[in-house]
Design a protein around this motif. Structure first.
Motif, PDB file in Angstrom:
ATOM      1  N   LEU A 156      20.938   9.611 -42.929  1.00 42.29           N
ATOM      2  CA  LEU A 156      21.549   9.395 -44.242  1.00 42.29           C
ATOM      3  C   LEU A 156      22.117  10.706 -44.785  1.00 42.29           C
ATOM      4  CD1 LEU A 156      19.100   6.841 -45.885  1.00 42.29           C
ATOM      5  CD2 LEU A 156      21.294   6.414 -44.750  1.00 42.29           C
ATOM      6  N   ALA A 157      21.445  11.830 -44.511  1.00 44.35           N
ATOM      7  CA  ALA A 157      22.018  13.128 -44.877  1.00 44.35           C
ATOM      8  C   ALA A 157      23.340  13.343 -44.147  1.00 44.35           C
ATOM      9  CB  ALA A 157      21.031  14.243 -44.547  1.00 44.35           C
ATOM     10  N   ASN A 158      23.368  12.987 -42.869  1.00 47.04           N
ATOM     11  CA  ASN A 158      24.595  13.064 -42.073  1.00 47.04           C
ATOM     12  C   ASN A 158      25.697  12.209 -42.692  1.00 47.04           C
ATOM     13  OD1 ASN A 158      25.849  13.600 -39.144  1.00 47.04           O
ATOM     14  ND2 ASN A 158      26.206  11.459 -39.649  1.00 47.04           N
ATOM     15  N   GLN A 159      25.343  10.988 -43.059  1.00 46.73           N
ATOM     16  CA  GLN A 159      26.342  10.060 -43.592  1.00 46.73           C
ATOM     17  C   GLN A 159      26.843  10.469 -44.969  1.00 46.73           C
ATOM     18  OE1 GLN A 159      27.130   9.008 -40.772  1.00 46.73           O
ATOM     19  NE2 GLN A 159      27.418   6.877 -41.371  1.00 46.73           N
ATOM     20  N   LEU A 160      25.988  11.141 -45.737  1.00 48.37           N
ATOM     21  CA  LEU A 160      26.441  11.660 -47.025  1.00 48.37           C
ATOM     22  C   LEU A 160      27.555  12.682 -46.805  1.00 48.37           C
ATOM     23  CD1 LEU A 160      24.166  12.689 -49.996  1.00 48.37           C
ATOM     24  CD2 LEU A 160      26.140  14.060 -49.359  1.00 48.37           C
ATOM     25  N   ILE A 161      27.345  13.575 -45.840  1.00 50.93           N
ATOM     26  CA  ILE A 161      28.361  14.575 -45.525  1.00 50.93           C
ATOM     27  C   ILE A 161      29.622  13.908 -44.978  1.00 50.93           C
ATOM     28  CG2 ILE A 161      28.900  16.531 -44.015  1.00 50.93           C
ATOM     29  CD1 ILE A 161      25.888  17.266 -44.187  1.00 50.93           C
ATOM     30  N   VAL A 162      29.447  12.942 -44.087  1.00 50.04           N
ATOM     31  CA  VAL A 162      30.597  12.251 -43.495  1.00 50.04           C
ATOM     32  C   VAL A 162      31.412  11.531 -44.556  1.00 50.04           C
ATOM     33  CG1 VAL A 162      31.262  10.333 -41.994  1.00 50.04           C
ATOM     34  CG2 VAL A 162      29.598  12.009 -41.194  1.00 50.04           C
ATOM     35  N   ALA A 163      30.738  10.746 -45.393  1.00 52.42           N
ATOM     36  CA  ALA A 163      31.447   9.932 -46.386  1.00 52.42           C
ATOM     37  C   ALA A 163      32.246  10.797 -47.351  1.00 52.42           C
ATOM     38  CB  ALA A 163      30.442   9.068 -47.156  1.00 52.42           C
ATOM     39  N   GLN A 164      31.638  11.893 -47.815  1.00 55.13           N
ATOM     40  CA  GLN A 164      32.334  12.725 -48.788  1.00 55.13           C
ATOM     41  C   GLN A 164      33.389  13.610 -48.126  1.00 55.13           C
ATOM     42  OE1 GLN A 164      30.237  14.406 -52.072  1.00 55.13           O
ATOM     43  NE2 GLN A 164      28.520  12.997 -51.903  1.00 55.13           N
ATOM     44  N   THR A 165      33.181  13.985 -46.863  1.00 51.69           N
ATOM     45  CA  THR A 165      34.178  14.800 -46.177  1.00 51.69           C
ATOM     46  C   THR A 165      35.414  13.980 -45.839  1.00 51.69           C
ATOM     47  OG1 THR A 165      32.430  16.190 -45.261  1.00 51.69           O
ATOM     48  CG2 THR A 165      34.589  16.357 -44.232  1.00 51.69           C
ATOM     49  N   ILE A 166      35.223  12.724 -45.444  1.00 55.24           N
ATOM     50  CA  ILE A 166      36.382  11.854 -45.225  1.00 55.24           C
ATOM     51  C   ILE A 166      37.226  11.784 -46.489  1.00 55.24           C
ATOM     52  CG2 ILE A 166      37.082   9.444 -44.908  1.00 55.24           C
ATOM     53  CD1 ILE A 166      34.824   9.149 -42.887  1.00 55.24           C
ATOM     54  N   ASP A 167      36.558  11.623 -47.627  1.00 60.04           N
ATOM     55  CA  ASP A 167      37.270  11.550 -48.904  1.00 60.04           C
ATOM     56  C   ASP A 167      38.012  12.857 -49.178  1.00 60.04           C
ATOM     57  OD1 ASP A 167      38.173  10.545 -51.299  1.00 60.04           O
ATOM     58  OD2 ASP A 167      36.258  10.702 -52.343  1.00 60.04           O
ATOM     59  N   ALA A 168      37.352  13.981 -48.936  1.00 59.76           N
ATOM     60  CA  ALA A 168      37.984  15.277 -49.200  1.00 59.76           C
ATOM     61  C   ALA A 168      39.195  15.508 -48.302  1.00 59.76           C
ATOM     62  CB  ALA A 168      36.962  16.394 -49.016  1.00 59.76           C
ATOM     63  N   VAL A 169      39.066  15.178 -47.023  1.00 65.83           N
ATOM     64  CA  VAL A 169      40.185  15.351 -46.089  1.00 65.83           C
ATOM     65  C   VAL A 169      41.344  14.435 -46.478  1.00 65.83           C
ATOM     66  CG1 VAL A 169      40.922  15.020 -43.689  1.00 65.83           C
ATOM     67  CG2 VAL A 169      38.762  16.180 -44.184  1.00 65.83           C
ATOM     68  N   ALA A 170      41.023  13.197 -46.848  1.00 65.53           N
ATOM     69  CA  ALA A 170      42.069  12.255 -47.270  1.00 65.53           C
ATOM     70  C   ALA A 170      42.821  12.788 -48.489  1.00 65.53           C
ATOM     71  CB  ALA A 170      41.449  10.894 -47.575  1.00 65.53           C
TER      72      ALA A 170
END
Length: 296
Positions: A180-194
């Protein structure tokens, strides 16, 4: 403890595999390639028939699979905690045929409360993975494992086959917390890159060149490398579905609430994924498709 060992000979060992989706079918195939006697079960018949055609065996029911494996290892690769509960504890579930000594490895992102509940019924290793379908196909997944030391050591030969980096984080549930820590980083990084790539486009700068310029710098990441390329090309054929990303974000929020952890950015993250999946109807689009929210 992290393992990168490469002993992948499971010749003659019986292993059950439940859930032959995009990742599960590849992982079962890797186990079969080591010489293991892999017995599969899948809700839909197509993937099970393909597994049989590849040399694996298929159980007609979940209790039959459990009895066939006996005190061995059964792997689960399922989408949600609700599905895991039905497969394990529901009518016609594995519990009706589980034998003493059986070990279950859960490769899904199931969440902490559910994982602890399942571990009350059977020896359990939660081993959620990162790397997506590409990592499953290449057997290069990162695996975050929770469970007793004895259970982890039993599971380790299987984990080594399907993953490159295997880390034992602690007792049951530790793997889920780490995922879940991994997914928190993934979810917010996808948003930032987008946001970054779309902002560049709106300012009249080529987003492909912006992405290329950022690679290797402090903003670099696997998401910029892989999903940034998808965003530039508008290629959102699903690898990791947005509906599952939303499921994971909700599990993160559930864990945060249980710990009294508050974060406005996490709240906004959940709102964005809910907008994408529930308002825009894009649950079957790849999660890199969050870019589409900014592309309108």
């Amino acid at each position: 403890m992290t393992s990168q060992l490469t002993d992948k000979n499971l010749s003659g060992q019986k292993i059950g595999y439940v859930g032959l989706g995009n990742m599960g079918r590849a992982m079962a195939r890797h186990l079969h390639a080591t010489g293991a006697d892999v017995v599969v079960w899948n809700r839909s018949t197509g993937p099970a028939e393909a597994a049989v055609a590849a040399g694996m065996r298929c159980a007609a029911t979940l209790p039959e699979l459990a009895r066939e494996i006996g005190g061995g290892i059964i792997c689960l690769n399922l989408t949600t905690a609700e599905v895991v509960e039905q497969v394990l504890l529901g009518q016609g579930g594995l519990i009706e045929g589980l034998q003493p000594g059986a070990l279950l490895i859960d490769f899904g992102t199931t969440g902490l409360p559910a994982t602890k509940k399942f571990a009350e019924h059977v020896t359990w290793v939660d081993a959620p993975v990162s790397g997506g379908q590409v990592g499953a196909e290449a057997a290069t997944l990162t695996i975050m494992a929770g469970g007793s030391e004895a259970a982890f050591q039993r599971a380790l030969p299987v984990l080594r086959v399907v993953g490159r980096n295997v880390t034992h984080l602690g007792p049951v549930g530790s793997g889920q917390v780490t995922k879940l820590a991994n997914q928190l980083i993934v979810a917010q990084t996808i948003d930032a890159v987008a946001q970054a790539l779309r902002l560049a486009e709106l300012a009249g700068v080529d987003s492909a060149k912006v992405r290329e310029a950022l690679l290797g710098g402090f903003a670099d990441s696997r998401i910029l490398q892989l999903h940034g390329d998808r965003m530039v090309r508008r290629d959102f054929v699903p690898g990791g579905r947005s509906a599952l990303q939303l499921k994971d974000v909700r599990l993160i929020c559930e864990l945060a609430a249980s710990l009294g952890f508050q974060s406005p950015t996490l709240d906004n993250c959940r709102a964005q994924w809910e907008r994408m999946v529930e308002k825009e109807g894009l649950g079957d689009v790849d999660h890199s498709g969050l870019f589409m929210l900014y592309d309108k």
